[in-house]
Motif scaffolding. Structure first.
Motif, PDB file in Angstrom:
ATOM      1  N   LEU A 130       3.059   5.804  -3.044  1.00 16.94           N
ATOM      2  CA  LEU A 130       4.204   6.625  -3.460  1.00 16.94           C
ATOM      3  C   LEU A 130       4.325   6.708  -4.976  1.00 16.94           C
ATOM      4  O   LEU A 130       4.821   7.706  -5.507  1.00 16.94           O
ATOM      5  CB  LEU A 130       5.500   6.082  -2.858  1.00 16.94           C
ATOM      6  N   GLN A 131       3.875   5.687  -5.679  1.00 16.50           N
ATOM      7  CA  GLN A 131       3.949   5.712  -7.146  1.00 16.50           C
ATOM      8  C   GLN A 131       3.092   6.827  -7.734  1.00 16.50           C
ATOM      9  O   GLN A 131       3.405   7.346  -8.808  1.00 16.50           O
ATOM     10  CB  GLN A 131       3.496   4.365  -7.724  1.00 16.50           C
TER      11      GLN A 131
ATOM     12  N   PHE B 292      13.932   5.647  -9.413  1.00 19.17           N
ATOM     13  CA  PHE B 292      13.183   5.543  -8.160  1.00 19.17           C
ATOM     14  C   PHE B 292      11.770   5.036  -8.429  1.00 19.17           C
ATOM     15  O   PHE B 292      11.266   4.178  -7.711  1.00 19.17           O
ATOM     16  CB  PHE B 292      13.150   6.885  -7.431  1.00 19.17           C
ATOM     17  N   GLN B 293      11.138   5.548  -9.466  1.00 20.59           N
ATOM     18  CA  GLN B 293       9.790   5.101  -9.840  1.00 20.59           C
ATOM     19  C   GLN B 293       9.822   3.621 -10.230  1.00 20.59           C
ATOM     20  O   GLN B 293       8.954   2.851  -9.827  1.00 20.59           O
ATOM     21  CB  GLN B 293       9.242   5.942 -10.996  1.00 20.59           C
ATOM     22  N   THR B 294      10.809   3.236 -11.006  1.00 15.61           N
ATOM     23  CA  THR B 294      10.956   1.835 -11.397  1.00 15.61           C
ATOM     24  C   THR B 294      11.170   0.956 -10.174  1.00 15.61           C
ATOM     25  O   THR B 294      10.602  -0.141 -10.069  1.00 15.61           O
ATOM     26  CB  THR B 294      12.131   1.669 -12.380  1.00 15.61           C
TER      27      THR B 294
ATOM     28  N   GLY C 273       0.818  -1.211   0.000  1.00 17.87           N
ATOM     29  CA  GLY C 273       0.000   0.000   0.000  1.00 17.87           C
ATOM     30  C   GLY C 273       0.851   1.260   0.000  1.00 17.87           C
ATOM     31  O   GLY C 273       0.554   2.220  -0.719  1.00 17.87           O
ATOM     32  N   ALA C 274       1.913   1.253   0.789  1.00 15.03           N
ATOM     33  CA  ALA C 274       2.795   2.426   0.852  1.00 15.03           C
ATOM     34  C   ALA C 274       3.525   2.649  -0.466  1.00 15.03           C
ATOM     35  O   ALA C 274       3.581   3.783  -0.970  1.00 15.03           O
ATOM     36  CB  ALA C 274       3.800   2.264   1.996  1.00 15.03           C
TER      37      ALA C 274
ATOM     38  N   VAL D 196       9.285  -3.094  -6.240  1.00  8.58           N
ATOM     39  CA  VAL D 196       9.022  -3.461  -4.847  1.00  8.58           C
ATOM     40  C   VAL D 196       7.530  -3.741  -4.662  1.00  8.58           C
ATOM     41  O   VAL D 196       7.149  -4.730  -4.028  1.00  8.58           O
ATOM     42  CB  VAL D 196       9.512  -2.366  -3.877  1.00  8.58           C
ATOM     43  N   SER D 197       6.696  -2.903  -5.238  1.00  7.89           N
ATOM     44  CA  SER D 197       5.254  -3.088  -5.130  1.00  7.89           C
ATOM     45  C   SER D 197       4.830  -4.434  -5.719  1.00  7.89           C
ATOM     46  O   SER D 197       4.074  -5.189  -5.094  1.00  7.89           O
ATOM     47  CB  SER D 197       4.532  -1.939  -5.847  1.00  7.89           C
TER      48      SER D 197
END
Length: 93
Positions: free
Chosen positions: A40-41, A49-51, A35-36, A56-57
């Motif tokens: 953040l995305q 960082f987005q990748t 969820g976090a 991670v998600s």
């Protein structure tokens, strides 16, 4: 000696070993992290960082689904894990 009744399909699908009906439960660590990272995305940092957030998600949700499939308290939770896992893989193709 009294024979115990065989559990019904409803019991197997929705009840945990203690006999409680379990459909939803408090979030565990993988769902909280997912969820976090998903939230953040939406800030759209871009770049690596987005990748990283996306990876991670995906990895955390995959882990949650895997755990539900093999350690879910009832058939409903195990089915939910399977549906999420199949949906994730279908959407990633």
């Amino acid at each position: 000696m009294k024979a115990t009744a065989e559990p019904t399909l409803f019991d197997r699908f929705f009840r945990d070993p203690e006999g409680n009906i379990v459909i939803a439960q408090k979030p565990n660590l993988p769902i909280l992290i997912w969820g976090a990272t998903t939230a953040l995305q939406f800030l759209n940092f871009g770049g690596k960082f987005q990748t990283g957030l996306e990876l991670v998600s995906f990895g955390i949700l995959f882990t949650w689904a895997w755990l539900e499939i093999f350690q879910g308290v009832n058939y409903f939770r195990r089915s939910l894990g399977l549906v999420v896992l199949v949906g994730m893989l279908a959407l990633s193709l």
